[in-house]
Design a protein around this motif. Structure first.
Motif, PDB file in Angstrom:
ATOM      1  N   PRO A 147       0.816  -1.222   0.000  1.00 35.76           N
ATOM      2  CA  PRO A 147       0.000   0.000   0.000  1.00 35.76           C
ATOM      3  C   PRO A 147       0.845   1.266   0.000  1.00 35.76           C
ATOM      4  N   ASP A 148       1.984   1.198   0.700  1.00 36.83           N
ATOM      5  CA  ASP A 148       2.968   2.284   0.720  1.00 36.83           C
ATOM      6  C   ASP A 148       4.342   1.653   0.895  1.00 36.83           C
ATOM      7  N   ASN A 149       5.379   2.424   0.574  1.00 40.05           N
ATOM      8  CA  ASN A 149       6.724   1.878   0.701  1.00 40.05           C
ATOM      9  C   ASN A 149       7.079   1.693   2.175  1.00 40.05           C
ATOM     10  N   ILE A 150       8.086   0.880   2.412  1.00 39.37           N
ATOM     11  CA  ILE A 150       8.500   0.578   3.774  1.00 39.37           C
ATOM     12  C   ILE A 150       9.797   1.306   4.098  1.00 39.37           C
ATOM     13  N   THR A 151      10.155   1.292   5.366  1.00 40.47           N
ATOM     14  CA  THR A 151      11.368   1.949   5.831  1.00 40.47           C
ATOM     15  C   THR A 151      12.541   0.987   5.663  1.00 40.47           C
ATOM     16  N   GLY A 152      13.219   1.083   4.516  1.00 39.51           N
ATOM     17  CA  GLY A 152      14.374   0.226   4.285  1.00 39.51           C
ATOM     18  C   GLY A 152      14.268  -0.562   2.998  1.00 39.51           C
ATOM     19  N   ASN A 153      15.234  -1.460   2.810  1.00 36.68           N
ATOM     20  CA  ASN A 153      15.308  -2.299   1.617  1.00 36.68           C
ATOM     21  C   ASN A 153      14.060  -3.185   1.522  1.00 36.68           C
ATOM     22  N   THR A 154      13.609  -3.431   0.309  1.00 36.74           N
ATOM     23  CA  THR A 154      12.295  -4.055   0.116  1.00 36.74           C
ATOM     24  C   THR A 154      12.331  -5.559  -0.110  1.00 36.74           C
ATOM     25  N   ASN A 155      13.512  -6.181  -0.227  1.00 39.94           N
ATOM     26  CA  ASN A 155      13.532  -7.588  -0.607  1.00 39.94           C
ATOM     27  C   ASN A 155      12.942  -8.508   0.451  1.00 39.94           C
ATOM     28  N   ALA A 156      13.287  -8.275   1.720  1.00 43.22           N
ATOM     29  CA  ALA A 156      12.755  -9.136   2.776  1.00 43.22           C
ATOM     30  C   ALA A 156      11.236  -9.051   2.820  1.00 43.22           C
ATOM     31  N   ALA A 157      10.694  -7.843   2.687  1.00 45.08           N
ATOM     32  CA  ALA A 157       9.241  -7.681   2.704  1.00 45.08           C
ATOM     33  C   ALA A 157       8.588  -8.299   1.471  1.00 45.08           C
ATOM     34  N   SER A 158       9.295  -8.298   0.333  1.00 47.57           N
ATOM     35  CA  SER A 158       8.775  -8.955  -0.871  1.00 47.57           C
ATOM     36  C   SER A 158       8.669 -10.459  -0.661  1.00 47.57           C
ATOM     37  N   ILE A 159       9.706 -11.038  -0.055  1.00 51.93           N
ATOM     38  CA  ILE A 159       9.700 -12.467   0.226  1.00 51.93           C
ATOM     39  C   ILE A 159       8.599 -12.806   1.237  1.00 51.93           C
ATOM     40  N   MET A 160       8.453 -11.970   2.258  1.00 51.22           N
ATOM     41  CA  MET A 160       7.368 -12.162   3.222  1.00 51.22           C
ATOM     42  C   MET A 160       6.015 -12.103   2.530  1.00 51.22           C
ATOM     43  N   THR A 161       5.857 -11.203   1.554  1.00 57.46           N
ATOM     44  CA  THR A 161       4.597 -11.093   0.823  1.00 57.46           C
ATOM     45  C   THR A 161       4.290 -12.390   0.084  1.00 57.46           C
ATOM     46  N   GLY A 162       5.319 -13.021  -0.481  1.00 55.40           N
ATOM     47  CA  GLY A 162       5.120 -14.316  -1.107  1.00 55.40           C
ATOM     48  C   GLY A 162       4.665 -15.368  -0.109  1.00 55.40           C
ATOM     49  N   TRP A 163       5.283 -15.351   1.072  1.00 54.37           N
ATOM     50  CA  TRP A 163       4.931 -16.308   2.133  1.00 54.37           C
ATOM     51  C   TRP A 163       3.480 -16.101   2.584  1.00 54.37           C
ATOM     52  N   LYS A 164       3.135 -14.849   2.880  1.00 50.99           N
ATOM     53  CA  LYS A 164       1.783 -14.512   3.324  1.00 50.99           C
ATOM     54  C   LYS A 164       0.764 -14.799   2.226  1.00 50.99           C
ATOM     55  N   GLY A 165       1.086 -14.425   1.001  1.00 51.14           N
ATOM     56  CA  GLY A 165       0.168 -14.644  -0.109  1.00 51.14           C
ATOM     57  C   GLY A 165      -0.117 -16.112  -0.338  1.00 51.14           C
ATOM     58  N   ALA A 166       0.921 -16.946  -0.240  1.00 53.20           N
ATOM     59  CA  ALA A 166       0.719 -18.391  -0.404  1.00 53.20           C
ATOM     60  C   ALA A 166      -0.177 -18.943   0.698  1.00 53.20           C
ATOM     61  N   ASP A 167       0.001 -18.443   1.917  1.00 50.81           N
ATOM     62  CA  ASP A 167      -0.867 -18.876   3.018  1.00 50.81           C
ATOM     63  C   ASP A 167      -2.326 -18.520   2.731  1.00 50.81           C
ATOM     64  N   LEU A 168      -2.565 -17.339   2.178  1.00 55.10           N
ATOM     65  CA  LEU A 168      -3.934 -16.933   1.847  1.00 55.10           C
ATOM     66  C   LEU A 168      -4.534 -17.853   0.791  1.00 55.10           C
ATOM     67  N   ILE A 169      -3.738 -18.209  -0.210  1.00 53.57           N
ATOM     68  CA  ILE A 169      -4.218 -19.119  -1.258  1.00 53.57           C
ATOM     69  C   ILE A 169      -4.566 -20.480  -0.667  1.00 53.57           C
ATOM     70  N   LEU A 170      -3.682 -20.990   0.173  1.00 48.85           N
ATOM     71  CA  LEU A 170      -3.917 -22.306   0.769  1.00 48.85           C
ATOM     72  C   LEU A 170      -5.162 -22.303   1.657  1.00 48.85           C
ATOM     73  N   GLU A 171      -5.417 -21.194   2.338  1.00 45.33           N
ATOM     74  CA  GLU A 171      -6.646 -21.089   3.131  1.00 45.33           C
ATOM     75  C   GLU A 171      -7.880 -21.158   2.237  1.00 45.33           C
ATOM     76  N   ASP A 172      -7.787 -20.586   1.049  1.00 41.35           N
ATOM     77  CA  ASP A 172      -8.937 -20.524   0.145  1.00 41.35           C
ATOM     78  C   ASP A 172      -9.116 -21.795  -0.680  1.00 41.35           C
ATOM     79  N   HIS A 173      -8.145 -22.701  -0.633  1.00 41.42           N
ATOM     80  CA  HIS A 173      -8.228 -23.934  -1.422  1.00 41.42           C
ATOM     81  C   HIS A 173      -8.010 -25.139  -0.518  1.00 41.42           C
TER      82      HIS A 173
END
Length: 537
Positions: free
Chosen positions: A511-537
């Motif tokens: 929604p907005d940029n974060i304070t610092g380098n973005t790679n760790a948060a990008s990887i976390m987004t993949g982790w969180k996003g996959a969890d959301l998919i698995l909940e829905d399937h």
């Protein structure tokens, strides 16, 4: 037409994680489409080798922005990974999660489940931190995080001491209880090799029978039946192919390629799509809009003590560090160019840090054509103190130029386009000079090389940072997340508004940029996003 349960477009920081998590149970078939090739390249695996990949079209999209008035008319170079692992295969590896307040603001904006306390378990679960587990850090996860205090150049101690003399506190862990202060950066490596998302997540997934990865496959459009995404069309070796998704299509192309693919597929600003003759599937003016990026600059100094310049420039020094790396996987080639850094406030009245620092024990004032001159530093002892803004108010956009998927999109960065961003950058560069003036650093500085002592007035400092600043490679928010379709592209479960069977999972959803380098948060987004998919399937 072959059918898979899930089709993932992009094998980058988030896409690699999604592929690993969706395939782990063995219940689902997963196809990953990657426009680039293999990450099994020496200069990708060697941490400091990213100087060689900075312009390499074999692994890098090599985007350029439109000439930017905020950067004195310069067209900024935007490297983006075109390779397994995406930009995590060519980045500087600094491991910063972001501040608690960043994610709490995401949640407060109507995105339940995205607050810091919600996300901390994901950050901890995905990492294997060399510093050991505590309430902030995790161990045993797929991605190794290296601590570097014993390996950084001795000059780093002077930088840390000078920063403390300038009023900053020492911070042993920017991913711990607080972010403010200075310290040595943690990096995403293991045993002297880059720990990209491909190495940590995708390569283990590729050993499973239910995972197929297709490289050199450029996704050209999403296929729909009505308002439901049902597949992907892609090009490989000049041939068009189509594949079907029984459950979902997941776009993980990053902040440039994800909005580009949505627009090519008929999801985006109505006028743009009509003008380009692309049939509209879902009109949404936010696709490609709201672009945010961190802008940085280096101040460079000539020193009186040896720096990495004296090791990395001469042939015998290159040979020595090369042998050290090949035999021991240690030495300068096993590290990031950013040995240390920190976070500070440009005004004491601010509630939290708004600027990030970087310390580099070498200098590259004299460039070498064709590569980022990390491995060809200056012929004199030099070092740099860099900085970047953390939450700029400037906004840009990324829009396709034509209906041809191979045409690069038009990137309008609008860097330093607000008075607020200019004022805080001015205050920040003055603080860099303050650090350099402290006894711990002043004792070994012969002269300031860039911008140089003649640049003193506010007008001159502003003119200088407009000419010399550029992206620090953290573009986000071009498919931003939010509950309201009139202000966002995906909902809090990362589903594209108004389209069934389609999600975006990468840094473009921030929604907005974060304070610092973005790679760790990008990887976390993949982790969180996959969890959301698995909940829905």
């Amino acid at each position: 037409m072959q059918t898979y349960d899930f089709i993932i477009v992009g094998s980058g920081s988030a896409g690699s994680v999604v592929a690993e998590k969706l395939s782990a149970s063995g219940r689902f078939s997963v196809l990953v489409l990657e426009a680039g090739g293999s990450d099994m390249r020496f200069y990708v695996q060697m941490p400091l080798g990213y100087g060689k990949t900075f312009f390499d079209p074999a692994v890098n999209w090599n985007y350029k922005t439109e000439p930017d008035p905020g950067l004195a008319g310069n067209a900024d170079h935007w490297p983006r990974g075109k390779i397994l692992g995406g930009s995590s295969s060519i980045n500087a590896m600094v491991w910063i999660r972001g501040a608690r307040e960043d994610f709490d603001a995401w949640s407060a904006a109507g995105n339940p489940g995205w607050g810091f306390d919600d996300l901390l378990p994901a950050f901890k679960a995905l990492e294997d931190n060399q510093a050991g587990a505590n309430e902030w850090r995790g161990t045993g996860g797929p991605l190794h995080v290296t601590t570097c205090e014993q390996a950084v150049h001795p000059l780093t101690k002077r930088y840390l001491a000078a920063s403390q003399q300038a009023g900053l506190s020492l911070n042993p862990d920017f991913n711990g209880e607080r972010q403010e202060g200075v310290g040595v950066y943690q990096i995403s490596t293991k045993n002297g090799r880059r720990m990209s998302a491909a190495r940590a997540f995708l390569r283990p997934a590729m050993r499973r029978k239910n995972v197929r990865v297709v490289t050199n496959a450029l996704a050209t459009r999403i296929l729909f039946e009505g308002s439901r995404a049902v597949g992907v069309e892609y090009e490989q070796n000049g041939q068009k192919e189509s594949v079907r998704a029984a459950r979902e299509v997941i776009i993980s192309g990053g902040s440039v390629n994800s909005p580009q693919l949505l627009q090519l597929s008929g999801i985006g600003p109505a006028k743009l799509l009509k003008d380009l003759g692309i049939p509209i599937v879902k009109a949404n003016d936010n696709v490609g809009a709201n672009l945010q990026d961190h802008i940085g600059i280096n101040y460079t100094f000539k020193g009186r003590e040896p720096t990495l310049n004296q090791i990395l420039r001469p042939w015998w020094g290159k040979l020595a560090v090369g042998i050290q790396y090949l035999l021991l996987r240690s030495g300068p080639l096993s590290l990031s160019m950013n040995n240390a850094g920190g976070f500070f406030r440009t005004s004491p009245g601010m509630a939290r840090p708004n600027m990030q620092l970087y310390f580099q024990a070498f200098s590259t004032v004299i460039p070498k054509s064709g590569e980022r001159p990390i491995l060809t530093p200056d012929p004199w002892p030099g070092f740099s103190i860099g900085l970047s803004n953390c939450r700029p108010s400037s906004r840009g956009e990324i829009m396709i130029r034509s209906s041809n998927p191979r045409d690069y999109p038009k990137i309008v960065a609008n860097a330093l386009s607000t008075d607020e961003d200019v004022v805080e950058m001015l205050d920040a560069v003055k603080f860099v000079r303050r650090i350099a003036s402290m006894p711990a650093m002043a004792d070994i500085i012969e002269e300031e090389v860039l911008p140089g002592p003649s640049i003193t007035s506010d007008a001159e400092l502003i003119q200088d940072f407009r000419k010399r600043s550029g992206t620090v490679y953290h573009p986000v928010s071009t498919c931003r997340m939010g509950p309201d379709p009139s202000h966002s592209v995906v909902d809090p479960r990362l589903r594209v508004h108004g389209i069934a069977g389609l999600r975006v999972i990468d840094a473009s959803i921030f929604p907005d940029n974060i304070t610092g380098n973005t790679n760790a948060a990008s990887i976390m987004t993949g982790w969180k996003g996959a969890d959301l998919i698995l909940e829905d399937h």
